[in-house]
Design a protein around this motif. Structure first.
Motif, PDB file in Angstrom:
ATOM      1  N   VAL A  76      38.882  13.112  38.832  1.00 31.30           N
ATOM      2  CA  VAL A  76      39.559  13.902  37.803  1.00 31.30           C
ATOM      3  C   VAL A  76      38.978  13.600  36.418  1.00 31.30           C
ATOM      4  N   LEU A  77      38.663  12.334  36.170  1.00 32.25           N
ATOM      5  CA  LEU A  77      38.105  11.994  34.862  1.00 32.25           C
ATOM      6  C   LEU A  77      36.582  11.846  34.911  1.00 32.25           C
ATOM      7  N   PHE A  81      32.496  13.034  32.841  1.00 31.67           N
ATOM      8  CA  PHE A  81      31.452  12.211  32.244  1.00 31.67           C
ATOM      9  C   PHE A  81      30.082  12.547  32.818  1.00 31.67           C
ATOM     10  N   SER A  82      30.039  13.038  34.070  1.00 32.20           N
ATOM     11  CA  SER A  82      28.733  13.299  34.676  1.00 32.20           C
ATOM     12  C   SER A  82      28.084  14.523  34.036  1.00 32.20           C
ATOM     13  N   GLY A  83      28.861  15.476  33.551  1.00 30.69           N
ATOM     14  CA  GLY A  83      28.309  16.530  32.696  1.00 30.69           C
ATOM     15  C   GLY A  83      28.643  16.077  31.288  1.00 30.69           C
ATOM     16  N   ALA A 102      47.972  13.494  30.356  1.00 33.71           N
ATOM     17  CA  ALA A 102      48.086  14.880  30.842  1.00 33.71           C
ATOM     18  C   ALA A 102      47.384  15.024  32.194  1.00 33.71           C
ATOM     19  N   LYS A 103      46.211  14.399  32.296  1.00 33.74           N
ATOM     20  CA  LYS A 103      45.491  14.457  33.566  1.00 33.74           C
ATOM     21  C   LYS A 103      46.292  13.747  34.660  1.00 33.74           C
ATOM     22  N   GLY A 104      46.878  12.620  34.298  1.00 32.20           N
ATOM     23  CA  GLY A 104      47.680  11.861  35.255  1.00 32.20           C
ATOM     24  C   GLY A 104      48.869  12.666  35.748  1.00 32.20           C
ATOM     25  N   LEU A 105      49.501  13.382  34.836  1.00 32.76           N
ATOM     26  CA  LEU A 105      50.680  14.183  35.198  1.00 32.76           C
ATOM     27  C   LEU A 105      50.289  15.316  36.164  1.00 32.76           C
ATOM     28  N   LEU A 166      41.072   3.583  37.650  1.00 34.13           N
ATOM     29  CA  LEU A 166      39.776   2.949  37.926  1.00 34.13           C
ATOM     30  C   LEU A 166      38.626   3.840  37.448  1.00 34.13           C
ATOM     31  N   GLY A 167      38.820   5.153  37.527  1.00 32.82           N
ATOM     32  CA  GLY A 167      37.816   6.088  37.001  1.00 32.82           C
ATOM     33  C   GLY A 167      37.679   5.932  35.499  1.00 32.82           C
ATOM     34  N   ALA A 168      38.809   5.791  34.808  1.00 30.51           N
ATOM     35  CA  ALA A 168      38.781   5.610  33.353  1.00 30.51           C
ATOM     36  C   ALA A 168      38.131   4.275  32.989  1.00 30.51           C
ATOM     37  N   LEU A 169      38.342   3.299  33.848  1.00 36.47           N
ATOM     38  CA  LEU A 169      37.771   1.969  33.607  1.00 36.47           C
ATOM     39  C   LEU A 169      36.248   2.009  33.733  1.00 36.47           C
ATOM     40  N   SER A 170      35.756   2.719  34.750  1.00 40.08           N
ATOM     41  CA  SER A 170      34.305   2.695  35.001  1.00 40.08           C
ATOM     42  C   SER A 170      33.587   3.853  34.312  1.00 40.08           C
ATOM     43  N   ARG A 171      34.266   4.964  34.140  1.00 43.44           N
ATOM     44  CA  ARG A 171      33.710   6.183  33.550  1.00 43.44           C
ATOM     45  C   ARG A 171      32.456   6.662  34.278  1.00 43.44           C
ATOM     46  N   SER A 172      32.369   6.337  35.547  1.00 41.56           N
ATOM     47  CA  SER A 172      31.277   6.905  36.354  1.00 41.56           C
ATOM     48  C   SER A 172      31.811   7.144  37.761  1.00 41.56           C
ATOM     49  N   ARG A 173      31.320   8.222  38.396  1.00 39.92           N
ATOM     50  CA  ARG A 173      31.809   8.577  39.736  1.00 39.92           C
ATOM     51  C   ARG A 173      31.578   7.434  40.710  1.00 39.92           C
TER      52      ARG A 173
END
Lengths: 265, 308
Positions: A76-77, A81-83, A102-105, A166-173
């Motif tokens: 979702v996050l 970042f990949s684009g 908002a994304k979490g909701l 965890l996605g927000a933590l790493s910011r990579s797929r």
């Protein structure tokens, strides 16, 4: 998030994995019971299916569903970042905490809906394939039906949110998916193997039981008293649910902290 | 108005911005020009809250971007397209951004028409050309009808027709009293549209001026000469009135034993005669119309040499 095909595909998988898994498990149960009948050794605890077996079949899809929900949460996050989509998002709304919330909701609502529909389909399928399900529930598992039917989808939501954090933590797929799979699959596997293979490390059972996957099993099994397990300490279903919430809150808090401070681009 | 005040930023040990300050005023198009790696994009990203500065601040109409109550109505940005998900349709991308900021959905069709993308509105953004993606990014920036526009290399990938179209949009916005800040590596591109000019290199502002003043100062006819006898050349022309001789920094085309000169205020034929009479050896001698691009390069090279 919901305008993307990949989101719908993953939600559909979360939903359909459950009746698929239930169907497979119910068929396997019937086959085993059939074999017992032919050999005059009827596996009486299988058919008519005891409630334990019945509910195990109903919730069996939640385990693969947990992985898919977590990966959905990561994507979702991180796919932003990949684009460079994240730049569009944050120039439209630079309050990063609010963006993440908002994304979490949206993620929580959509995951819950897919998981709930999937679980209800599983229930219907199990009722069709496993007659005689109304066997008496063990005394230490009161309300298992309600717990599994209503709690199961909510637990999947927790895993999806854990993936988001965890996605927000790493910011990579790759990083996010790796962290999530490490936490939910690899960590319990290592702890379980060590506990089983290395002598005198029985204490490893405690951290093993605190891993998210083990907590999911405990929650869905509806255990109400640790003594029933014969293990020194084992969380009850509600303790398992609470500890899973702590895991999710920790992932989200760390993810939010890093995401709010990170340089983009 | 966009105010950039003493922005400083390091990435690791590399200082990418060093007290960068300038203002993009209302009613004017400000060109922010510099070579690759000069710090243009970092400055704009800091202004938009995407990168945290080590020091300094950037304000839109007196407020930091991250504290604006309605960011898309105050500032629109074009950064590094394509910046929509490739599977997402162009219209859906704009609708999602409009939803985030509570902008009426009718505005989506208006901005698609402004940038000329109505015909591809229902195509996935991944199938759009770079030029179309640039125009889609501009459409997104215009969604909130903002008072300020921040455009990072916005003409990159645009065909001449598309470039003219977006230039007209920017001119129109500036004439309505809005501030337009656009960055580019090409000064000629900027000079066609900008009123004010800010030149940056290696994270430092080298010049703040207007385009008219810059053209006035740097566009003139002159003679370009390369000689291994710089002292003889200067001596030969020393007595001629109204001539100015500027020694240019060496470049890769200049032989190691030679020096480059720009001679201004002298007719080509008579200068050639004088130098021939004095026996000055010349490797190169030709009339030169100093372009904006050349003047810009000289400024950047000159400041770099002065520092080294």
């Amino acid at each position: 998030m919901l305008s993307l095909r990949s989101t719908w595909v993953l939600l559909l998988i979360v939903m359909l994995l459950q009746p698929l898994s239930t169907g497979l498990m119910a068929c396997a149960t019937r086959v085993l019971a059939g074999l017992g009948w032919q050999t005059n050794h009827l596996l009486a605890h299988l058919l008519p299916a005891s409630s334990d077996v019945f509910w195990s079949a109903v919730v069996s899809g939640l385990f693969p569903g947990m992985i898919v929900a977590g990966i959905l949460g990561v994507l979702v996050l991180t796919r932003e970042f990949s684009g460079a989509t994240i730049e569009s998002t944050l120039t439209a709304n630079p309050r990063r905490g609010m963006v993440l919330m908002a994304k979490g909701l949206a993620l929580a609502l959509s995951t819950w809906l897919a998981a709930q529909v999937g679980l209800l389909l599983s229930w219907i399928l199990a009722a069709l394939l496993l007659p005689g399900r109304l066997g008496t529930l063990p005394a230490y598992k009161p309300g298992l039906a309600l717990l599994d039917l209503l709690g199961g989808p909510l637990i999947l939501v927790l895993f999806a949110l854990m993936g988001l954090g965890l996605g927000a933590l790493s910011r990579s797929r790759a990083g996010g998916v790796g962290l999530f799979l490490g936490l939910t699959l690899i960590l319990p596997l290592i702890l379980g193997l060590l506990g089983g293979l290395v002598p005198h490390v029985g204490w490893l059972q405690a951290p093993f039981r605190l891993t998210p996957t083990s907590l999911l099993v405990t929650f869905l099994s509806g255990l109400n008293r640790a003594a029933e397990t014969g293990i020194r300490w084992c969380p009850t279903w509600w303790q398992a649910g609470l500890i899973l919430m702590v895991w999710t809150a920790l992932s989200c808090a760390l993810g939010t902290l890093v995401f709010r401070r990170a340089d983009i681009g | 108005m966009i105010g950039i005040d003493s922005l400083t930023k390091r990435f690791g040990s590399r200082k990418v911005l060093n007290r960068v300050s300038f203002t993009a005023r209302d009613g004017r198009v400000t060109g922010f020009v510099g070579p690759k790696g000069a710090g243009k994009s970092t400055t704009l990203r800091i202004a938009l809250g995407l990168v945290r500065p080590d020091a300094g601040k950037a304000l839109f109409d007196g407020q930091p971007f991250v504290r604006l109550s309605s960011p898309m109505r105050t500032a629109g940005a074009v950064l590094n397209p394509p910046n929509a998900h490739p599977a997402c349709k162009a219209r859906d991308h704009l609708l999602a951004l409009a939803a985030i900021s509570g902008i009426d959905h009718g505005r989506v069709d208006q901005v698609l028409e402004m940038v000329g993308l109505q015909s591809v509105a229902d195509r996935p953004t991944g199938s759009l050309s770079l030029g179309m993606s640039q125009r889609l990014a501009l459409a997104a920036a215009l969604l909130g009808d903002p008072h300020n526009l921040v455009l990072d290399d916005p003409l990159h990938g645009l065909d001449p027709g598309g470039a003219e179209r977006v230039r007209d949009i920017w001119r129109g916005l500036a004439s309505q009293g809005r501030a337009v800040l656009l960055s580019s590596r090409k000064i000629n591109e900027v000079a066609q549209i900008a009123d004010d000019l800010v030149i940056i290199a290696k994270g430092r502002i080298l010049e703040r001026t207007t385009v008219a003043r810059f053209i006035g100062e740097h566009s003139h006819d002159s003679i370009y000469a390369v000689t291994p006898q710089p002292d003889q050349l200067k001596a030969a022309l020393a007595t001629a009135a109204g001539i100015s001789i500027t020694r240019l920094p060496p470049d890769e085309s200049c032989p190691p034993d030679a020096a480059r000169f720009r001679i201004q205020g002298a007719p080509l034929a008579s200068t050639a005669s004088i130098l021939a009479q004095e026996g000055v050896v010349l490797y190169d001698f030709q009339p030169e119309e100093v372009s904006l691009e050349q003047a810009y390069k000289d400024i950047i090279r000159g400041r770099r040499d002065a520092r080294s």
